[in-house]
Design an enzyme around this catalytic site. Structure first.
Site, short mmCIF file in Angstrom:
data_model
loop_
_atom_site.label_atom_id
_atom_site.label_comp_id
_atom_site.label_asym_id
_atom_site.label_seq_id
_atom_site.Cartn_x
_atom_site.Cartn_y
_atom_site.Cartn_z
N TYR A 201 5.12 -7.74 -3.41
CA TYR A 201 5.86 -7.23 -2.38
C TYR A 201 7.23 -7.16 -2.56
CZ TYR A 201 1.22 -5.98 -0.35
OH TYR A 201 0.00 -5.46 0.18
N HIS A 330 -4.36 4.25 5.03
CA HIS A 330 -4.88 4.67 3.76
C HIS A 330 -6.08 5.43 3.66
CE1 HIS A 330 -1.22 2.46 2.32
NE2 HIS A 330 -2.15 1.27 2.66
N HIS A 357 -5.54 -3.20 -0.43
CA HIS A 357 -4.82 -2.07 0.01
C HIS A 357 -4.73 -1.83 1.41
CE1 HIS A 357 -2.30 1.52 -0.71
NE2 HIS A 357 -3.27 2.43 -0.40
FE LIG Z 1 -1.73 -1.69 -1.53
#
Ligand SMILES: [Fe+2]
Ligand SMILES: *[C@@H]1O[C@H](CO)[C@@H](O)[C@H](O)[C@H]1NC(C)=O
Ligand SMILES: *[C@@H]1O[C@H](CO)[C@@H](O)[C@H](O)[C@H]1NC(C)=O
Ligand SMILES: *[C@@H]1O[C@H](CO)[C@@H](O)[C@H](O)[C@H]1NC(C)=O
Ligand SMILES: *[C@@H]1O[C@H](CO)[C@@H](O)[C@H](O)[C@H]1NC(C)=O
Ligand SMILES: *[C@@H]1O[C@H](CO)[C@@H](O)[C@H](O)[C@H]1NC(C)=O
Length: 469
Positions: A201, A330, A357
């Site tokens: 990240y 998502h 995710h």
């Molecule tokens: Fe992701």
């Protein structure tokens, strides 16, 4: 008379249809949405001076040491590390209790990202190892040497027990550290990690501050220097930043994390396969082209028929973006890839698909949704004993926090869902049985909050659903 007869038949038909719809409604009850209540606190990254980010002492000491499988069979290990002061040696010195000391040579690379310049990144593959053997290895030859060890997997075969850990979307927050600690102390003892994407990240920092790739490498070393992590690319690996002149996707990831993609006939490091013990693991890329005629499509089309279930009964697929996800995060992002590949997963009887995710946990029933043909309206997932179980395990604990907002009601295909950080293990016992357990970080190390006995789809394709019916 005839008229009445017709209408009563129609009425009977309506009752029958209603009954069918009602019974469908009963079958369509969703699974379990956990009522577990966790402390709500902000997920924050560990500061740069944290203990887990400490630079190892000594001149040009190797840091961020990590290993992954180095070939398709498990007889090779790819060792990577970073040196900072000067390139130093690419040599890995290694030995086992049964063999003398040997050396393997590799390569060194560097990259620049905006105003960041990487250290010297070394990648060396050690080959022709013996199966099921503990090896010691040393990197940093000539300067500060550091020693580690790993255990090679048993020879590939249908009844070889093996325990995989599952971690996704890890990041480098205090919660990430808890997830890793729980994985390390889980008595189930994972032997290799299947990592479903989103590593550091770093891209959440100004200019994708690549220093956070280095800190992530130092943080995870305590596990990945000793057991292979099998890498999947996530969206946080893309590092596409035209606003600062960085237009080559996956630049930091591909320089730092190598995978043995050529060994499985792949032409790019984002999709590939390995065999390990009794498992055949296919890694796919949600962020590379997957439509018809694309390299990934052609590779997967040729790859699936190659899987010999007599040799590797367990067929496992890793990807980043889930196909079945009932959180309001998502939502449907995996849909186009599902439409492309789901019929193959059913045809080839994939046992389980792990994705990340979504920063939460979810496990599906065995379901498929492959009947739709634009005009027939058949577009609802149905129970399917040839279909995989879909597991979202994007709950590693990164700084973006938990996904808590779920679609309501829980869809019928969703067996269990919970917004908590954690990890899982997939413990293969033999060709027919594997024990799967999900662990939340708030529990003791031995506790499984969700679990399931997997029955192999090739050798033991009986219903292994955990729902009541
Ligand atoms: Fe992701
Ligand atoms: C890179 O640039 C940013 C601001 O644009 C600055 O804060 C940072 O210190 C620079 N880093 C290096 C290594 O020069
Ligand atoms: C991370 O976890 C390890 C192992 O539990 C612990 O020793 C260390 O102090 C933790 N570091 C931080 C910054 O939380
Ligand atoms: C599949 O694997 C088994 C067990 O190793 C082997 O006997 C068989 O020949 C293989 N089949 C094919 C088509 O390669
Ligand atoms: C949850 O997500 C839905 C759909 O995006 C949205 O309408 C709703 O406001 C969200 N609820 C909360 C509490 O954020
Ligand atoms: C496979 O493992 C399961 C679970 O441990 C066990 O019940 C079963 O008897 C094993 N099968 C064989 C053939 O050993």
């Amino acid at each position: 008379m005839a008229k009445i007869g017709t209408s009563s038949r129609v009425a009977a038909a309506i009752v029958a249809v209603l009954g069918f719809v009602l019974s469908l409604a009963v079958v369509c009850n969703g699974g379990k949405t956990s009522s577990f209540v966790r402390k709500v606190e902000k997920t924050v990254d560990m500061p740069l001076d944290s203990d887990v980010f400490k630079v190892p002492p000594g001149y040009n000491a190797p840091q961020q040491v990590h290993i992954t499988q180095g070939d398709q069979l498990g007889k090779a290990v790819l060792v990577s590390w970073v040196t900072v002061e000067e390139p130093g040696s690419n040599t890995v010195l290694y030995w086992s209790a049964y063999s003398k000391k040997q050396k393997s040579e590799g390569k060194v690379t560097t990259y620049k990202f905006y105003n960041y310049t990487s250290g010297y990144i070394h990648h060396t593959t050690i080959r022709n190892l013996k199966f099921n053997t503990k090896y010691y290895y040393v990197v940093g030859i000539g300067h500060t040497e550091r020693q580690f060890w790993f255990i090679t997997p048993p020879e590939v075969g249908p009844d070889v027990p093996y325990t995989f850990g599952l971690i996704g979307d890890l990041g480098q927050s205090f919660d990430s550290n808890k997830t890793l600690t729980h994985y390390e102390l889980n008595p189930q003892k994972g032997q290799a990690v299947l990592f479903v994407g989103d590593l550091s990240y770093a891209d959440n920092y100004p200019n994708h501050d690549n220093v956070r790739w280095d800190t992530w490498g130092r943080f995870t070393e305590r596990s990945v220097a000793y057991q292979p992590w099998i890498w999947t690319a996530g969206n946080h690996e893309i590092d596409f930043a035209p606003e600062i002149g960085e237009t080559k996707p996956f630049k930091p990831y591909t320089h730092r994390y190598h995978v043995p993609y050529k060994a499985s006939g792949s032409t790019a490091p984002f999709w590939y396969s390995i065999k390990r013990a009794s498992a055949y693991i296919i890694v796919l890329s949600s962020y590379s082209a997957y439509g018809k005629y694309t390299p990934q499509y052609k590779w997967l089309e040729q790859e699936l028929p190659k899987v010999n279930r007599s040799e590797t009964p367990w067929l496992i697929v890793l990807m980043h973006s889930p196909w079945y996800n009932s959180y309001n995060y998502h939502y449907m992002e995996g849909e186009t890839m599902r439409v492309m590949y789901e019929p193959w997963f059913v045809k080839y009887k994939v046992d389980v698909v792990f994705a990340g995710h979504v920063h939460a946990y979810e496990r599906s029933e065995r379901i498929s949704n492959v009947a739709y043909n634009i005009v027939n309206g058949i577009c609802i997932p149905v129970k399917d004993q040839s279909a995989p179980v879909y597991i979202t395990i994007g709950d590693g604990g990164n700084l973006e926090g938990l996904a808590t907002n779920m679609t309501e009601p829980q869809p019928a295909y969703s067996a269990y869902r919970e917004a908590s950080f954690g990890h899982a293990t997939f413990d293969i016992k033999n060709r027919t049985h594997a024990y799967y357990g999900w662990h939340r970080n708030q529990d003791g190390y031995a506790v499984t909050a969700d679990s399931m006995w997997f029955f192999n789809r090739y050798y033991h394709p009986v219903d292994d659903s955990t729902s009541a019916q």
